[in-house]
Write a protein that holds these residues in place. Structure first.
Motif: not given
Lengths: 257, 257
Positions: B88-102
DNA sequence: CGCGCCGTTGATATTATTCAAGACCAGTGG
DNA sequence: CCACTGGTCTTGAATAATATCAACGGCGCG
């Protein structure tokens, strides 16, 4: 991941702090509480609020620094902040601390105990505070009888998960400056939602606690606040914050590296 | 905090991927599923499993890389991973991605939509995968009729929150080495819980995805894996991991700075 | 009025990132 | 079967960001 391991269970097996007061028909009633629409009973009908009150047993008063519950304490209740503010702190096996939450009036505290039936983190008051206690004993039964409660709880749990993911994004992919800017904007928005000024407020956490929350050292927080001050973004006098240039603060969060 | 902002809603308004198959009386039944005791129906009685199946409509098959849902998609269902794995990937307004779950078999995906009724993050398959679909439409009703379901969902929500706090601890207060060690140990424990080897497994994420998950750059992940390999902690051959010295790996996580 | 916590600031050290080059590997098409 | 290609992974060197160490000022509380 990052198991918080075997928390020493405090000898206080109730997990509840001392100063509990009966709720009675005092002005603490949700119906008259200014935080109602931010809190668990958001959207409740009058009768539903009455129903909710049937399981609300007491309130808890906390002095500054006092613990609402400690890590490892049995999960006996959820708490709604009524007055004041609290921090929640998760600690690792080797004693490192991470501030995982900053809770203000209307926020729910204690959700971290729902998985294991023990609180994984500790919660303590950042100032003299008061919380409404929602005992878990009859919570699930009550949820079945009161769909609004069930729905509200789901909503809050979902929000908590979303907020935590936002925090993971912040911690995992933002620079120190962006983190602090995001933090200030978050506080600002939350104060606004509670009817307080979005531009002027008082930090309830020390630089060290803010640092822990944001994954930074206290010196870095201090330096950046000074820098923001210099740059005319905010005015900082100790814990008193005045946001001067909201748009630029927002830009700072959204800058693409 | 760290608002994920206005997600572009994909034109796929269902948020559900194409290849849905009717569940029927296939071997996909929870009663015969090896992940039962890790999944939502953990602890369910036989009749309760039958009841649960009355709201389980379909399954979804995903090819490697395919999206289960995108950020902003309406929250229509929860998903239980049956086969394969997802991120699962969360992304910020400016397009940065953070994988939040495996997520691996038995894990629930999609909880992030419960707060706003829209998914805040995106979920996609790391390998060919299959998920059981739990439509939300009648979920709250069903919970009222089936306390075991209500309880199980609460348990899972609580676990998710605890896990996220653990992740915040990792991201906020651990060094790169500790993060990677904790990650490997977490995978190990989860594979063991699923009946696979705790010592040998195959990473399903690229170095970049692992980096995003751990708040590190892909080069850092690569370097550290090499370093662990050199140090005799693990054997690394591409994505194939063999843990050699579990105790020392654990020490690495718990070292006090 | 003094003590202890809190906050600031500077100098230095460390850690992780960035930039860059090249190796490896699996899948594809000749 | 081989060469090609794109994505992935590794490694090195330089750089930037943040932590650490240290000293000091100030405020609040007893």
């Amino acid at each position: 991941m990052a198991s918080t391991g075997s928390h020493p269970v405090s000898d206080d097996t109730t997990g509840v702090a001392p100063n509990v007061v009966p709720i009675g028909e005092s002005r603490a009633h949700c119906a008259y509480c200014g935080m109602r629409e931010l809190c668990l009973p958001a959207g409740f009908a009058t009768t539903e609020i009455e129903d909710l009150h049937r399981i609300l047993g007491k309130r808890v008063k906390l002095r500054r620094g006092e613990a609402l519950y400690r890590a490892g304490a049995p999960f006996t209740a959820l708490y709604a902040v009524r007055i004041g503010s609290l921090k929640t702190v998760t600690l690792s096996d080797d004693g490192r601390e991470q501030v995982t939450g900053y809770r203000m009036p209307g926020d729910l505290v204690g959700l971290d105990g729902m998985g294991t039936r023990r609180h994984e983190s500790a919660a303590s008051a950042l100032e003299d505070s008061e919380c409404c206690v929602i005992p878990v004993e009859h919570l699930e039964t009550m949820e079945r009888l009161l769909p609004a409660l069930q729905h509200g709880l789901h909503r809050i749990l979902g929000q908590e998960i979303s907020a935590d993911h936002g925090m993971m994004l912040l911690l995992g992919s933002m620079h120190a400056e962006e983190r602090l800017a995001a933090f200030l904007l978050d506080l600002s928005a939350r104060y606004r939602a509670r009817g307080y000024s979005a531009r002027e407020f008082v930090l309830r956490m020390t630089r060290e606690e803010i640092g822990s929350y944001l994954g930074l050292k206290l010196e870095t927080v201090s330096r950046l606040l000074s820098k923001f001050h210099e740059g005319g973004l905010v005015q900082v006098q100790g814990r008193r914050i005045k946001i001067i240039d909201m748009p630029r603060l927002r830009q700072l969060v959204n800058r693409r590296t």
